[in-house]
Motif scaffolding. Structure first.
Motif, PDB file in Angstrom:
ATOM      1  N   ARG A 118       0.481  13.164   3.298  1.00 25.40           N
ATOM      2  CA  ARG A 118       1.712  12.487   3.662  1.00 25.40           C
ATOM      3  C   ARG A 118       1.799  10.995   3.367  1.00 25.40           C
ATOM      4  O   ARG A 118       2.888  10.461   3.404  1.00 25.40           O
TER       5      ARG A 118
ATOM      6  N   VAL B 252       6.340  10.169   9.147  1.00 26.28           N
ATOM      7  CA  VAL B 252       5.944   9.926   7.761  1.00 26.28           C
ATOM      8  C   VAL B 252       5.790   8.433   7.489  1.00 26.28           C
ATOM      9  O   VAL B 252       4.891   8.009   6.771  1.00 26.28           O
ATOM     10  N   ILE B 253       6.659   7.633   8.082  1.00 26.92           N
ATOM     11  CA  ILE B 253       6.631   6.201   7.752  1.00 26.92           C
ATOM     12  C   ILE B 253       6.461   5.311   8.973  1.00 26.92           C
ATOM     13  O   ILE B 253       6.304   4.099   8.824  1.00 26.92           O
TER      14      ILE B 253
ATOM     15  N   PRO C 111      11.982  -4.019   4.776  1.00 27.17           N
ATOM     16  CA  PRO C 111      12.993  -4.925   4.213  1.00 27.17           C
ATOM     17  C   PRO C 111      13.639  -5.817   5.277  1.00 27.17           C
ATOM     18  O   PRO C 111      13.937  -6.988   5.018  1.00 27.17           O
TER      19      PRO C 111
ATOM     20  N   VAL D  35       9.076   3.138   0.420  1.00 30.75           N
ATOM     21  CA  VAL D  35      10.307   2.731   1.066  1.00 30.75           C
ATOM     22  C   VAL D  35      11.030   1.772   0.132  1.00 30.75           C
ATOM     23  O   VAL D  35      10.421   0.860  -0.414  1.00 30.75           O
TER      24      VAL D  35
ATOM     25  N   ASN E 209       9.744   8.546  12.960  1.00 38.40           N
ATOM     26  CA  ASN E 209       9.591   9.357  11.760  1.00 38.40           C
ATOM     27  C   ASN E 209       8.124   9.260  11.365  1.00 38.40           C
ATOM     28  O   ASN E 209       7.689   8.245  10.828  1.00 38.40           O
TER      29      ASN E 209
ATOM     30  N   ARG F 136      11.355  -8.574   6.200  1.00 38.45           N
ATOM     31  CA  ARG F 136      11.300  -9.487   5.062  1.00 38.45           C
ATOM     32  C   ARG F 136      12.530 -10.401   5.067  1.00 38.45           C
ATOM     33  O   ARG F 136      12.447 -11.595   4.779  1.00 38.45           O
TER      34      ARG F 136
ATOM     35  N   ARG G  37       1.661  -7.694  -0.466  1.00 34.53           N
ATOM     36  CA  ARG G  37       2.245  -7.646   0.868  1.00 34.53           C
ATOM     37  C   ARG G  37       1.129  -7.498   1.893  1.00 34.53           C
ATOM     38  O   ARG G  37       1.304  -7.758   3.064  1.00 34.53           O
ATOM     39  N   ASP G  38      -0.001  -7.023   1.418  1.00 31.97           N
ATOM     40  CA  ASP G  38      -1.114  -6.718   2.311  1.00 31.97           C
ATOM     41  C   ASP G  38      -2.389  -7.187   1.612  1.00 31.97           C
ATOM     42  O   ASP G  38      -2.801  -6.626   0.597  1.00 31.97           O
TER      43      ASP G  38
ATOM     44  N   GLY H 259       0.805  -1.229   0.000  1.00 30.88           N
ATOM     45  CA  GLY H 259       0.000   0.000   0.000  1.00 30.88           C
ATOM     46  C   GLY H 259       0.830   1.268   0.000  1.00 30.88           C
ATOM     47  O   GLY H 259       0.316   2.338   0.329  1.00 30.88           O
ATOM     48  N   ASP H 260       2.111   1.155  -0.335  1.00 27.01           N
ATOM     49  CA  ASP H 260       2.930   2.370  -0.263  1.00 27.01           C
ATOM     50  C   ASP H 260       2.893   3.145  -1.571  1.00 27.01           C
ATOM     51  O   ASP H 260       2.778   2.592  -2.638  1.00 27.01           O
TER      52      ASP H 260
ATOM     53  N   ASP I  21      14.196  -0.910  -1.075  1.00 26.42           N
ATOM     54  CA  ASP I  21      14.998  -2.024  -0.569  1.00 26.42           C
ATOM     55  C   ASP I  21      16.106  -2.296  -1.585  1.00 26.42           C
ATOM     56  O   ASP I  21      15.896  -2.990  -2.571  1.00 26.42           O
TER      57      ASP I  21
ATOM     58  N   HIS J  45       1.865   0.092   8.880  1.00 26.39           N
ATOM     59  CA  HIS J  45       1.357  -1.127   8.276  1.00 26.39           C
ATOM     60  C   HIS J  45       1.616  -1.209   6.767  1.00 26.39           C
ATOM     61  O   HIS J  45       2.014  -2.246   6.241  1.00 26.39           O
ATOM     62  N   GLU J  46       1.401  -0.095   6.051  1.00 17.20           N
ATOM     63  CA  GLU J  46       1.470  -0.180   4.585  1.00 17.20           C
ATOM     64  C   GLU J  46       2.888  -0.001   4.046  1.00 17.20           C
ATOM     65  O   GLU J  46       3.121  -0.132   2.849  1.00 17.20           O
ATOM     66  N   ILE J  47       3.842   0.281   4.936  1.00 13.23           N
ATOM     67  CA  ILE J  47       5.210   0.559   4.480  1.00 13.23           C
ATOM     68  C   ILE J  47       6.021  -0.740   4.407  1.00 13.23           C
ATOM     69  O   ILE J  47       5.946  -1.588   5.290  1.00 13.23           O
ATOM     70  N   LEU J  48       6.805  -0.851   3.331  1.00 15.79           N
ATOM     71  CA  LEU J  48       7.675  -2.014   3.154  1.00 15.79           C
ATOM     72  C   LEU J  48       8.680  -2.106   4.300  1.00 15.79           C
ATOM     73  O   LEU J  48       9.248  -1.094   4.710  1.00 15.79           O
TER      74      LEU J  48
END
Lengths: 755, 81
Positions: free
Chosen positions: A246, B71-72, B17, A251, B69, B20, A309-310, A224-225, A253, B12-15
């Protein structure tokens, strides 16, 4: 959860839809209804909204960018032109190079680390999708007032992000720019350039050909990013009180990206792929619609097969997600297994999400229900095109009239020395080593030149020494004073920086950073800058291979200085003959190539000492610029130079200071007759370079200059016994600058501000 | 002396790594039964005096401006009994 199906759109045509929240204007929404003959489904609306955003559709810039295609110089080296993921040029010996610069400005202001990091990730995927191996990156960066505390937040985050992603990826960062100006306070510019190399036969294009071929999505899972990142973030002006929207942050990797590079190059080289496309802004919407409309014209997608992922993501979100490190490939059915084996080897997840057909439609289904049925061209290529009004603003007259003539200039030897010391430590002229030492500049072992040299230079072929040099430049103050000439001056500086190293300029890429296209004054700057660049490219024989436009770089009513960053690529058939910037040999003669006039408008001196911006930028003679480059390249080929360095921001004083600091060896100089010391040292007249000539090459060098009728002035020589710059004829006196002291001043500025 | 624990995790929605990578290692090691891993970080703050409303508000301020942070990342604040 109810899904808005195509049949629902037909059955309930009047359902109100949130097109405005998705960044679409009312007339754009109406034309979507017209194209489809019904209201769009919510999934279709999502696709159109991201693909018709300014960032993806170039709707405000398209009418002007056509000039880059119309004014193409005759140049046999162009293999792939504008419109593909990145342009490709022939550099000889069977090798080709692809290079491109893109912006990641808005995300980098909201979240500096991840914004800058994913900027690298995005441009690297553009390069691999052409079939090339990425070999280097560069980052032209611009920040607000260095004393402002927010600049510290933004700069340290961005520099860490570039280092964090690029270093993990194992790509050398060989150059770029770090520039400070208050106009970038709420809108820092983070441009990222990547260079890739390949053999001619390995070039690949983004199109979905071959009926029945599979469309494979591979790489990271979709999350969802970054949903709506391009439509919301990159295509709207920030409110004056800062970014409110925002959630659209991605993000990255880098370790996944590294696997994606190796996996992609292996499937390409094994001949397993018919067409390939990276997923950047607008994600799956962009990849599927572009592949389909470049190929046979039809594609069917099973969206529920996309690995997530979600698991709670809606189809609209999946279509819009900008999750990083994903690619899309078109593969013949008989090669799917082999493709999957390569993915498995690299630990990359892959799944068949679609099939190429000749229906002329892009259709998407979700658990058996049809949710998208659109003509792919209407999404990918036939978006709205705006002829935005543009007009030269009245304040240009005021700006041009307020020249630097009345600014107080140093008028004694002591004042000249003090000015020199002060200028050496200004944030724009100070050493950038604090930034660039956070980047790996030498990984892969093919970096020949990196910051602070004029260009970054990379060896392409270890057998023959074939290499390329790239420089990015733009003095935005010149562009603010005259967008047409300013853009040409940016081009000329970059062209010169490549030639100074001994490489022959071949092609350019550009990243056009401007304010809001809805402001006629900004649009006028854009139109003038594009025209200036296109005219310069035509005259100089260097085509534009591709690039990127970034609008809406403004906070409230205040736009950034127009900043068309130009990246020039040059070729050197053997990197061993490159010209470095530092002198080494006693008695070598120091020459200025070119003519110095009293041109201080837009100069670093006027900016740093007087905070002044007014007048007209320096005169530029493109024919002379070309001749200068010919001399620089011929001198390199003939081994006539022991060192060379271009003259630009900060004038000859800065050129000499940088060469001395790099070398550590002293010189004796004299201000040439007919010029006062101040003008000689700080004027920023274009088309100049300082070259250092061994005495035994002097005759040949002068013959070369005479044969080209190019002005040349000897003004000093290298003195191995000294560790200082000795300058005579400074208002009837002489001055001495200790090189170690200069270096201390130069190197302490950025750590003091940001360390 | 009171102890306040601030947990910070990626939204929740942020990767994630790192999470993982841990998940990948679990699979490679044959440690089955885990469907997903997300990692975060924990700050344990030793507080002078009692934790009252004002102190808690200050800790929220610290957590939202320095420790995370926004934002994330999301954070939670817990006063350890």
């Amino acid at each position: 959860m109810s899904i808005d199906k195509v049949s629902d759109a037909i059955a309930a045509p009047e359902t109100s839809q949130p097109y405005a929240e998705l960044g679409l204007k009312k007339d754009e929404y109406e034309s979507i209804r017209e194209i489809l003959g019904r209201r769009p489904t919510s999934s279709e609306l999502a696709m159109y909204s991201v693909m018709w955003s300014e960032h993806c559709s170039y709707k405000s810039s398209k009418v002007h960018l056509r000039q880059f295609g119309d004014k193409v110089p005759k140049n046999d080296s162009m293999l792939v032109g504008i419109g593909e993921n990145a342009g490709v040029v022939d550099i000889g010996q069977g090798w080709a190079v692809t290079f491109k610069v893109e912006s990641h400005n808005h995300p980098s202001y909201v979240e500096p680390y991840q914004g800058a990091a994913t900027g690298i990730g995005g441009i690297v995927r553009d390069i691999i999708s052409m079939g090339a191996r990425p070999v280097a990156v560069m980052d032209p960066l611009r920040f607000g007032n260095p004393e402002n505390s927010d600049t510290r937040r933004v700069l340290t985050g961005i520099v860490s992000g570039i280092g964090g992603y690029g270093n993990c990826l194992g790509l050398p960062n060989i150059g770029g720019e770090v520039v400070f100006d208050p106009s970038y306070q709420g809108n820092p510019l983070v441009n990222a350039l990547c260079i890739g190399t390949m053999k001619h036969k390995d070039i690949h294009l983004a199109k979905a050909t071959g009926l029945g071929n599979a469309v494979i999505l591979y790489g990271a899972r979709t999350g969802g990013d970054g949903i709506g990142g391009v439509s919301v973030l990159a295509s709207e002006t920030f409110d004056a009180d800062g970014p409110a929207k925002r959630p659209s942050v991605q993000v990255g990797d880098p370790f996944m990206e590294k696997l994606l590079i190796e996996c992609t190059l292996e499937v390409l080289h094994a001949g397993l792929v018919e067409g390939i496309q990276d997923l950047g802004g607008a994600g799956i919407s962009c990849a599927t619609s572009e592949l389909a409309s470049n190929g046979e014209g039809g594609m069917h997608v099973w969206l529920d097969r996309v690995l997530l992922r979600d698991s709670t993501l809606t189809p609209e979100e999946i279509l819009m997600s900008e999750s990083q490190e994903r690619m899309c490939a078109v593969v013949e059915p008989s090669k799917i297994n082999a493709f999957m084996d390569v993915c498995k080897k690299w630990d990359v997840e892959a799944v068949v999400i679609g099939e190429v057909n000749n229906s002329g439609r892009l259709t998407v289904e979700w658990h058996g229900e049809q949710i998208v049925d659109v003509p792919p061209r209407s999404v990918a290529h036939d978006g709205p095109v705006y002829e935005r009004p543009f007009a030269r603003p009245d304040w240009m007259d005021i700006r041009n009239a307020a020249g630097p003539e009345n600014l107080v200039r140093p008028s004694s030897a002591a004042e000249v020395k003090q000015t020199w010391l002060t200028m050496t430590g200004t944030p724009n002229l100070a050493s950038k080593i604090w930034v660039t030492s956070q980047f790996d500049r030498y990984v892969m072992g093919n970096t020949i030149l990196a910051q602070p040299e004029d260009s970054g230079m990379i060896r392409v072929d270890e057998e023959t020494g074939l290499g390329v040099a790239v420089s990015t430049d733009c003095n935005a103050r010149f562009v603010a004073l005259d967008p047409y000439k300013g853009a040409q001056l940016a081009f000329a500086e970059s062209y010169r920086n490549v030639a100074v190293t001994g490489a022959a300029p071949l092609a350019i890429t550009n990243c056009l950073n401007f304010g809001s296209p809805e402001d006629p004054a900004v649009m006028w700057q854009f139109e003038r800058a594009v025209t200036g660049l296109a005219d310069a490219c035509l005259e100089m024989g260097t085509p534009v291979t591709g690039g990127n436009v970034s609008f809406y770089n403004q906070t409230g009513d205040v736009a950034i200085h127009p900043t068309p960053v130009v990246g020039v690529l040059g070729v050197i058939e053997n990197v061993e003959r490159r010209t470095p910037m530092a002198w080494r040999n006693n008695g070598d003669l120091i020459y200025l190539l070119g003519t110095t006039s009293d041109e201080l408008a837009g100069s670093e001196w006027a900016h740093a000492i007087h905070a002044h911006l007014g007048g007209h930028p320096p005169v530029l003679d493109l024919a002379a610029e070309k001749t200068l480059a010919e001399i620089l390249v011929a001198g390199s080929v003939g081994n006539l130079f022991s060192a060379a360095h271009d003259v630009s921001e900060g004038g000859i004083a800065q050129t000499i200071a940088e060469m001395s600091m790099q070398s550590g060896i002293g010189i004796r100089l004299e201000v040439p007759a007919g010029l006062d010391a101040f003008t000689f040292l700080w004027s920023e007249s274009a088309t100049r370079a300082v070259v250092v000539v061994p005495q035994n090459q002097n005759d040949e060098f002068l013959t070369l200059c005479a044969s080209k009728s190019f002005p040349v002035t000897k003004f000093g020589e290298v003195d191995l016994s000294s560790k200082s710059i000795e300058l005579a004829a400074v208002f009837g006196d002489s001055i001495s600058l200790d090189i170690a002291e200069l270096r201390t001043i130069s190197e302490e500025t950025l750590p003091r501000l940001f360390g | 002396m009171a102890i306040v624990v601030v947990d910070v995790a990626l939204k929740h929605e942020i990767l994630d790594p790192q999470g993982r990578a841990v998940m990948g290692a679990l699979v490679r090691l044959g440690l089955t039964g885990v469907a997903d891993v997300r990692q975060g970080k924990q700050f344990v703050l030793n507080i002078d005096g009692d934790v009252d409303e004002a102190k808690l508000a200050q800790i929220h301020e610290i957590a939202s401006t320095l420790l995370s942070n926004s934002v994330i990342e999301d954070f939670t604040v817990q006063v350890r009994p």
